[in-house]
Motif scaffolding. Structure first.
Motif, PDB file in Angstrom:
ATOM      1  N   GLY A 146       3.487 -20.276 -15.400  1.00  0.00           N
ATOM      2  CA  GLY A 146       2.335 -21.081 -15.385  1.00  0.00           C
ATOM      3  C   GLY A 146       2.211 -21.530 -13.870  1.00  0.00           C
ATOM      4  N   LYS A 147       2.687 -20.698 -12.941  1.00  0.00           N
ATOM      5  CA  LYS A 147       2.426 -21.003 -11.514  1.00  0.00           C
ATOM      6  C   LYS A 147       1.662 -19.900 -10.987  1.00  0.00           C
ATOM      7  CE  LYS A 147       7.305 -23.012 -11.304  1.00  0.00           C
ATOM      8  NZ  LYS A 147       8.330 -22.925 -10.566  1.00  0.00           N
ATOM      9  N   ARG A 148       1.197 -20.274  -9.819  1.00  0.00           N
ATOM     10  CA  ARG A 148       0.590 -19.355  -8.856  1.00  0.00           C
ATOM     11  C   ARG A 148       1.461 -18.521  -7.955  1.00  0.00           C
ATOM     12  NH1 ARG A 148      -5.185 -19.941  -8.347  1.00  0.00           N
ATOM     13  NH2 ARG A 148      -4.917 -19.515  -5.971  1.00  0.00           N
ATOM     14  N   VAL A 149       1.534 -17.583  -7.974  1.00  0.00           N
ATOM     15  CA  VAL A 149       2.592 -16.506  -7.564  1.00  0.00           C
ATOM     16  C   VAL A 149       2.004 -15.547  -6.539  1.00  0.00           C
ATOM     17  CG1 VAL A 149       4.822 -15.267  -7.698  1.00  0.00           C
ATOM     18  CG2 VAL A 149       4.233 -16.959  -9.302  1.00  0.00           C
ATOM     19  N   GLY A 150       2.497 -15.737  -5.138  1.00  0.00           N
ATOM     20  CA  GLY A 150       1.925 -14.696  -4.164  1.00  0.00           C
ATOM     21  C   GLY A 150       2.923 -13.714  -3.879  1.00  0.00           C
ATOM     22  N   ILE A 151       2.905 -12.216  -4.097  1.00  0.00           N
ATOM     23  CA  ILE A 151       3.691 -11.355  -4.020  1.00  0.00           C
ATOM     24  C   ILE A 151       3.257 -10.274  -2.743  1.00  0.00           C
ATOM     25  CG2 ILE A 151       4.702  -9.154  -5.076  1.00  0.00           C
ATOM     26  CD1 ILE A 151       4.745 -10.656  -7.886  1.00  0.00           C
ATOM     27  N   LEU A 152       4.209  -9.988  -1.926  1.00  0.00           N
ATOM     28  CA  LEU A 152       3.861  -9.001  -1.014  1.00  0.00           C
ATOM     29  C   LEU A 152       4.328  -7.741  -1.331  1.00  0.00           C
ATOM     30  CD1 LEU A 152       4.769 -10.792   2.401  1.00  0.00           C
ATOM     31  CD2 LEU A 152       2.533 -10.681   1.345  1.00  0.00           C
ATOM     32  N   LEU A 153       3.539  -6.755  -1.476  1.00  0.00           N
ATOM     33  CA  LEU A 153       3.747  -5.312  -1.526  1.00  0.00           C
ATOM     34  C   LEU A 153       3.712  -4.749  -0.176  1.00  0.00           C
ATOM     35  CD1 LEU A 153       1.100  -4.440  -4.402  1.00  0.00           C
ATOM     36  CD2 LEU A 153       3.230  -5.324  -4.554  1.00  0.00           C
ATOM     37  N   SER A 154       4.847  -4.329   0.036  1.00  0.00           N
ATOM     38  CA  SER A 154       5.245  -4.138   1.561  1.00  0.00           C
ATOM     39  C   SER A 154       5.063  -2.782   2.046  1.00  0.00           C
ATOM     40  CB  SER A 154       6.771  -4.579   2.026  1.00  0.00           C
ATOM     41  OG  SER A 154       7.495  -3.697   1.267  1.00  0.00           O
ATOM     42  N   GLY A 155       4.677  -1.821   1.215  1.00  0.00           N
ATOM     43  CA  GLY A 155       4.611  -0.569   1.566  1.00  0.00           C
ATOM     44  C   GLY A 155       4.235   0.583   0.573  1.00  0.00           C
ATOM     45  N   GLY A 156       3.713   1.653   1.017  1.00  0.00           N
ATOM     46  CA  GLY A 156       3.181   2.506   0.028  1.00  0.00           C
ATOM     47  C   GLY A 156       3.643   4.055   0.427  1.00  0.00           C
ATOM     48  N   ASN A 157       4.515   4.212   1.300  1.00  0.00           N
ATOM     49  CA  ASN A 157       4.850   5.484   2.165  1.00  0.00           C
ATOM     50  C   ASN A 157       5.944   6.222   0.940  1.00  0.00           C
ATOM     51  OD1 ASN A 157       3.198   5.567   4.273  1.00  0.00           O
ATOM     52  ND2 ASN A 157       4.577   3.974   5.324  1.00  0.00           N
ATOM     53  N   ILE A 158       5.504   7.151   0.337  1.00  0.00           N
ATOM     54  CA  ILE A 158       6.420   7.870  -0.752  1.00  0.00           C
ATOM     55  C   ILE A 158       5.659   9.100  -0.912  1.00  0.00           C
ATOM     56  CG2 ILE A 158       5.371   6.842  -2.706  1.00  0.00           C
ATOM     57  CD1 ILE A 158       8.082   7.419  -4.216  1.00  0.00           C
ATOM     58  N   ASP A 159       6.438  10.083  -0.604  1.00  0.00           N
ATOM     59  CA  ASP A 159       5.766  11.627  -0.818  1.00  0.00           C
ATOM     60  C   ASP A 159       5.539  12.047  -2.332  1.00  0.00           C
ATOM     61  OD1 ASP A 159       7.914  13.319  -2.149  1.00  0.00           O
ATOM     62  OD2 ASP A 159       8.896  12.600  -0.254  1.00  0.00           O
ATOM     63  N   LEU A 160       4.548  12.757  -2.627  1.00  0.00           N
ATOM     64  CA  LEU A 160       4.256  12.959  -3.952  1.00  0.00           C
ATOM     65  C   LEU A 160       5.178  13.568  -4.863  1.00  0.00           C
ATOM     66  CD1 LEU A 160       0.741  14.629  -3.553  1.00  0.00           C
ATOM     67  CD2 LEU A 160       1.344  12.067  -4.114  1.00  0.00           C
ATOM     68  N   THR A 161       6.127  14.405  -4.243  1.00  0.00           N
ATOM     69  CA  THR A 161       7.333  14.857  -5.193  1.00  0.00           C
ATOM     70  C   THR A 161       8.362  13.908  -5.477  1.00  0.00           C
ATOM     71  OG1 THR A 161       7.319  17.175  -3.819  1.00  0.00           O
ATOM     72  CG2 THR A 161       9.104  16.572  -4.824  1.00  0.00           C
ATOM     73  N   ALA A 162       8.643  12.880  -4.343  1.00  0.00           N
ATOM     74  CA  ALA A 162       9.471  11.791  -4.805  1.00  0.00           C
ATOM     75  C   ALA A 162       8.772  10.916  -5.762  1.00  0.00           C
ATOM     76  CB  ALA A 162       9.841  11.047  -3.581  1.00  0.00           C
ATOM     77  N   LEU A 163       7.501  10.651  -5.782  1.00  0.00           N
ATOM     78  CA  LEU A 163       6.679   9.814  -6.741  1.00  0.00           C
ATOM     79  C   LEU A 163       6.733  10.492  -8.045  1.00  0.00           C
ATOM     80  CD1 LEU A 163       4.923   7.469  -7.356  1.00  0.00           C
ATOM     81  CD2 LEU A 163       3.090   8.821  -6.400  1.00  0.00           C
ATOM     82  N   SER A 164       6.422  11.665  -8.224  1.00  0.00           N
ATOM     83  CA  SER A 164       6.768  12.355  -9.544  1.00  0.00           C
ATOM     84  C   SER A 164       7.929  12.249 -10.056  1.00  0.00           C
ATOM     85  CB  SER A 164       6.115  13.818  -9.210  1.00  0.00           C
ATOM     86  OG  SER A 164       6.171  14.520 -10.375  1.00  0.00           O
ATOM     87  N   ALA A 165       8.793  12.378  -9.251  1.00  0.00           N
ATOM     88  CA  ALA A 165      10.288  12.380  -9.697  1.00  0.00           C
ATOM     89  C   ALA A 165      10.639  10.950 -10.528  1.00  0.00           C
ATOM     90  CB  ALA A 165      11.396  12.737  -8.852  1.00  0.00           C
TER      91      ALA A 165
END
Length: 334
Positions: free
Chosen positions: A310-329
Motif C-alpha cells: 500500500g505504499k509508494r516505494v523508491g528503489i535504487l538500482l545501483s549498477g548494471g556491470n556484469i559480463d555476459l558469461t556471468a549473466l548467463s550463468a
C-alpha cells in the motif's frame, strides 16, 4: 544536520561530513555530464509487492553505475595542483570504472587499486578509460594501505569509493532526482556496501521527505552495516563472500556512519539466491541488465524483507556491470 568533523586521522583524512547543501552543490557540478537516469515501473512488481514501486535506473548511468556521480564530483572539486598530480582509488569495480572515466573526461591521471579477482569486464573497462590498474589480494592485503602509499609516493589525491564527502554528496544526487521525478514516496530502499550511496541518499530523502522511511540492504554474508546500526558503532567483519561483489566490504565508512546512524531507519539483508532471482526478473520481465549488487534493494522489497504494501516505494538500482558469461550463468540457476 549540523556540521561535524571526523577526529580519527589515522584511519581517514579529517574531512567534513557532508550535508544536503553539498548534494545540491554536487548536482550543479555534474549537471550535463552525469545522466539524469530514468525511473522505471513494472505492473508485475507492483502486483507482487502490493506497492507502487519506482526503480531509479542507475544501471543506465555513465560507466554503468551510480558511482560516476560521486567520482566526477570529487574530481571536479579538486584544485588545479591536485588535478596535475592525479588521483588514486581502490575499488572492486564500479568506483574503479567511474573514477577512471571521470578522470579521463577531466584530463586527470588515475591509478586504481583493484582485487585480482575483480570481474574482468570491470577491469577491462577501467583500463579502457586510461587508468593504471594495480592489483592486490583482497583476502591477504590491505587495499587502503596500498592506495595511501601510492598516493603519497606520487603526490596524488586519494579518492576512496565511499568514505569521502564529495563522493557521498555526488551519490546523493540519484535519490534527489528520484524524489523530484516521482514526488512523495513513503519508503526509500538503497543498496549498501561501504555506505556512500545510502548516506548520500539519506541526506536527500531526509531534507526533502522527512517522514520517508529509509532502508539499506546488504548481502546476508556481509551484514556489517546492519550490525553497526544496531550496535551504534562501526563493526568490522572478515571479508565476506557474495555474488554482490560491489558490496564486499569489511566495514562502513567513518564519514558515512554518522549519517546512517542519524538518518537511516533500518538495514536488512538478502541472500545470494534472492539476488539471482532479482537479476532474472529484471532481465526477463523488464528487459534491463542489473548486476547482483544493483539488485540488493529490489530483492529485499520483492521478497518481503521490508513492509511495503500500500505504499509508494523508491528503489535504487545501483549498477548494471556484469559480463555476459556471468549473466548467463546466473540466469541458468534454478
Amino acid at each position: 544536520m549540523t556540521e561535524r568533523h571526523v577526529a580519527n586521522p589515522s584511519s581517514v583524512p579529517s574531512l567534513r561530513i557532508p550535508t544536503f547543501e553539498d548534494v545540491q552543490t554536487a548536482r550543479v557540478r555534474i549537471s550535463g555530464v552525469a545522466h539524469h537516469t530514468p525511473v522505471l515501473t513494472s505492473r508485475t512488481a507492483d502486483a507482487r509487492t502490493g506497492a507502487a514501486v519506482f526503480f531509479k535506473a542507475e544501471n543506465l548511468q555513465r560507466a554503468g553505475a551510480f558511482k560516476f556521480r560521486g567520482a566526477y564530483n570529487a574530481i571536479a572539486a579538486l584544485d588545479g595542483l591536485s588535478r596535475l598530480n592525479g588521483v588514486v582509488a581502490y575499488s572492486s569495480g564500479n568506483h574503479a570504472q567511474a573514477l577512471a572515466y571521470a578522470a579521463k573526461l577531466q584530463g586527470v591521471a588515475a591509478t586504481i587499486v583493484m582485487p585480482r579477482d575483480a570481474p574482468e569486464i570491470k577491469v577491462a573497462a577501467t583500463k579502457g578509460y586510461g587508468a593504471e590498474v594495480v592489483y592486490y589480494d583482497r583476502y591477504t592485503e590491505d587495499r587502503e594501505g596500498i592506495s595511501q602509499r601510492l598516493a603519497a609516493e606520487r603526490g596524488a589525491t586519494l579518492i576512496p569509493p565511499f568514505d569521502h564527502p564529495d563522493v557521498i554528496a555526488g551519490q546523493g544526487t540519484a535519490a534527489l532526482e528520484l524524489i523530484e521525478d516521482v514526488g512523495e514516496i513513503d519508503v526509500l530502499v538503497v543498496p549498501l556496501g561501504g555506505g556512500g550511496l545510502l548516506a548520500g541518499s539519506a541526506l536527500s530523502a531526509r531534507a526533502l521527505l522527512p517522514a520517508c522511511t529509509i532502508v539499506g540492504v546488504e548481502p546476508e554474508a556481509g551484514n556489517d552495516g546492519q550490525q553497526s546500526l544496531r550496535k551504534g558503532e562501526i563493526v568490522h567483519i572478515p571479508v565476506p563472500k557474495s555474488i554482490a561483489d560491489g558490496a564486499i566490504v569489511t566495514h562502513v565508512g567513518h564519514l558515512n556512519f554518522p549519517i546512517l546512524k542519524d538518518c537511516v531507519d533500518d538495514i536488512v539483508t538478502v541472500t545470494d539466491a534472492q539476488l539471482v532471482e532479482a537479476v532474472r526478473f529484471f532481465t526477463e520481465r523488464m528487459k534491463v541488465v542489473v548486476e547482483p549488487t544493483g539488485c540488493l534493494a529490489a530483492a529485499a522489497v520483492m521478497h518481503g524483507a521490508i513492509p511495503c504494501a500500500g505504499k509508494r516505494v523508491g528503489i535504487l538500482l545501483s549498477g548494471g556491470n556484469i559480463d555476459l558469461t556471468a549473466l548467463s550463468a546466473l540466469l541458468g540457476q534454478r
